[in-house]
Design an enzyme around this catalytic site. Structure first.
Site, PDB file in Angstrom:
ATOM      1  N   TYR A 178      -4.996   5.730  43.967  1.00  0.00           N
ATOM      2  CA  TYR A 178      -3.549   5.531  43.940  1.00  0.00           C
ATOM      3  C   TYR A 178      -3.116   4.777  42.689  1.00  0.00           C
ATOM      4  O   TYR A 178      -2.047   5.039  42.138  1.00  0.00           O
ATOM      5  CB  TYR A 178      -3.095   4.781  45.191  1.00  0.00           C
ATOM      6  CG  TYR A 178      -3.034   5.639  46.436  1.00  0.00           C
ATOM      7  CD1 TYR A 178      -3.598   6.909  46.472  1.00  0.00           C
ATOM      8  CD2 TYR A 178      -2.420   5.182  47.590  1.00  0.00           C
ATOM      9  CE1 TYR A 178      -3.547   7.686  47.602  1.00  0.00           C
ATOM     10  CE2 TYR A 178      -2.352   5.957  48.742  1.00  0.00           C
ATOM     11  CZ  TYR A 178      -2.925   7.215  48.741  1.00  0.00           C
ATOM     12  OH  TYR A 178      -2.869   7.992  49.869  1.00  0.00           O
ATOM     13  N   ASP A 179      -3.919   3.810  42.247  1.00  0.00           N
ATOM     14  CA  ASP A 179      -3.595   3.111  41.000  1.00  0.00           C
ATOM     15  C   ASP A 179      -3.510   4.095  39.839  1.00  0.00           C
ATOM     16  O   ASP A 179      -2.580   4.040  39.023  1.00  0.00           O
ATOM     17  CB  ASP A 179      -4.665   2.063  40.698  1.00  0.00           C
ATOM     18  CG  ASP A 179      -4.405   0.738  41.393  1.00  0.00           C
ATOM     19  OD1 ASP A 179      -3.250   0.281  41.389  1.00  0.00           O
ATOM     20  OD2 ASP A 179      -5.348   0.168  41.941  1.00  0.00           O
ATOM     21  N   ILE A 180      -4.480   4.984  39.753  1.00  0.00           N
ATOM     22  CA  ILE A 180      -4.529   5.922  38.629  1.00  0.00           C
ATOM     23  C   ILE A 180      -3.385   6.931  38.724  1.00  0.00           C
ATOM     24  O   ILE A 180      -2.715   7.232  37.723  1.00  0.00           O
ATOM     25  CB  ILE A 180      -5.891   6.617  38.576  1.00  0.00           C
ATOM     26  CG1 ILE A 180      -6.986   5.579  38.271  1.00  0.00           C
ATOM     27  CG2 ILE A 180      -5.906   7.725  37.536  1.00  0.00           C
ATOM     28  CD1 ILE A 180      -8.391   6.080  38.462  1.00  0.00           C
TER      29      ILE A 180
END
Length: 389
Positions: A178-180
């Site tokens: 999700y960060d990426i």
């Protein structure tokens, strides 16, 4: 058609100044991608300790006193040390903002407003600025103050019930997906705002959050859910790979490894696997009777090696692949041909290997050989540039 590789002086974001106030992963990763494309990225950090990611080690790996994780998402940047609660430092930071094209932060909602660097204030200071904000769950609502961390966002989003087999509990994706995804959405929004600014002369506000990005990643499955009976889909008992994927879709153990098999008509597989029992199933059974079909496939596939099955299936144009681990991937010709590894070197001369930007521009990779900066390494240079030394 032949193309001339681009030179390091011909990158599309040259002349664009980006201020990176973000910590940990999503914001810094987005800023790094902009640096790969030629932007001058200035990382604004606390004088004591800097980005908290400098002290967050993954796999207990360090380089020159900072975590390897920090180095992996902060290459090609300059560092400016500033205490945002100090009036003198804040004045210098505002001078940087006045000179910038893009500003990225991932503080919790309300923090930048209390400091005096909220969008309303900053857009008055620099109307051409693209102000980019990352949060965990948006800026309003009951979840706005929850920690914006990848595993927590995965857990709230439903994605943990898509991995694993039916008997398993929730299984998270094994990296900060999700960060990426959020970082890449942020890059798209920033670039779109810069294009609009070229037409209107005005900057803008782009906001992304982990949960929205996670829902977007699940668009295919959620479309099925919201247009169906709104019941939780069941994973198959074995070889689950997609909760709405019909058999044979999944990964199967072979005699010496694993084989992935994607969408293929059952009758065709029955012929190639010499499996009459599979031929008894109609194609309309492929989803609803997957828990009967997949065990048949698994029993047959386990009788031969991966190479033996590939020799049968690939010439027949079946969508299949060997399942590789990292050591075998690293030794493969396909990986070597992609040219995805690079060596970066920081100001102290230390080196590390890392993947590089996955884009190609005019037929060439976009190497970024400059490693992450030491904390405050460029403060004096930047103050001189601003006439504040």
């Amino acid at each position: 058609m032949s193309v001339t590789p681009s030179s390091p002086t011909d990158l599309p974001l040259e002349g664009v100044r980006v201020l990176d106030f973000a910590q940990f992963l999503a914001g810094p990763y987005a800023a790094m991608r902009l640096a790969d494309l030629g932007a001058d990225v200035i990382k604004v950090e606390r004088p004591q300790g800097g980005d908290l990611c400098r002290s967050l080690a993954v796999n207990d790996q360090w380089l020159d006193g900072d975590s390897l994780l920090f180095h992996s998402i902060n290459r090609n940047k300059r560092s400016f040390a500033a205490n945002l609660k100090d009036a003198g430092d804040l004045k210098s930071v505002k001078a940087l903002i006045a000179s910038a094209d893009v500003m990225i932060h991932n503080f919790r909602p309300g923090v930048m407003e209390r400091i005096g660097l909220g969008y309303d204030v900053v857009s008055e200071l620099n109307p051409r600025l693209v102000y980019a904000s990352v949060t965990g769950y948006g800026t309003t609502g009951p979840w706005r103050d929850k920690p914006g961390q990848d595993l927590l966002a995965q857990s709230l989003s439903g994605i943990t019930w898509l991995q694993g087999n039916d008997a398993d509990g929730p299984v998270p994706v094994g990296f900060a997906l999700y960060d990426i995804a959020t970082a890449l959405n942020l890059v798209q929004g920033i670039l779109a705002c810069l294009l609009r600014r070229g037409r209107t002369g005005k900057g803008g506000l782009i906001e992304v959050d982990l949960l929205s990005s996670g829902m977007d990643l699940q668009f295919e499955q959620l479309t099925c859910f919201f247009n169906g009976e709104r019941t939780q889909p069941r994973r198959t008992e074995i070889s689950n790979a997609n909760v709405y994927g019909a058999a044979p879709y999944g990964i199967y153990a072979t005699k010496d490894g694993h084989l992935a098999v994607a969408m293929t008509p059952l009758k065709r597989l029955a012929e190639l696997f010499a499996l009459p029992a599979l031929g008894a199933f109609d194609q309309s059974d492929a989803l609803k009777r997957a828990n009967e079909i997949k065990p048949l496939l698994q029993a047959r596939i386990s009788e031969r090696t991966t190479a033996e099955w590939l020799a049968i299936l690939e010439p027949a144009d079946v969508w299949c692949a060997e399942v590789l681990d990292w050591p075998r991937l690293a030794e493969s010709e396909g990986f070597a041909e992609l040219d995805m590894l690079q060596t970066v070197r920081n100001g102290a001369g230390s080196e590390m290997k890392m993947v590089q930007c996955p884009m190609r521009l005019d037929g060439s990779r976009l190497p970024s050989p400059l490693g992450a900066p030491a904390l405050g390494a460029d403060s004096d240079t930047l103050l001189n540039e601003l006439g504040l030394a």
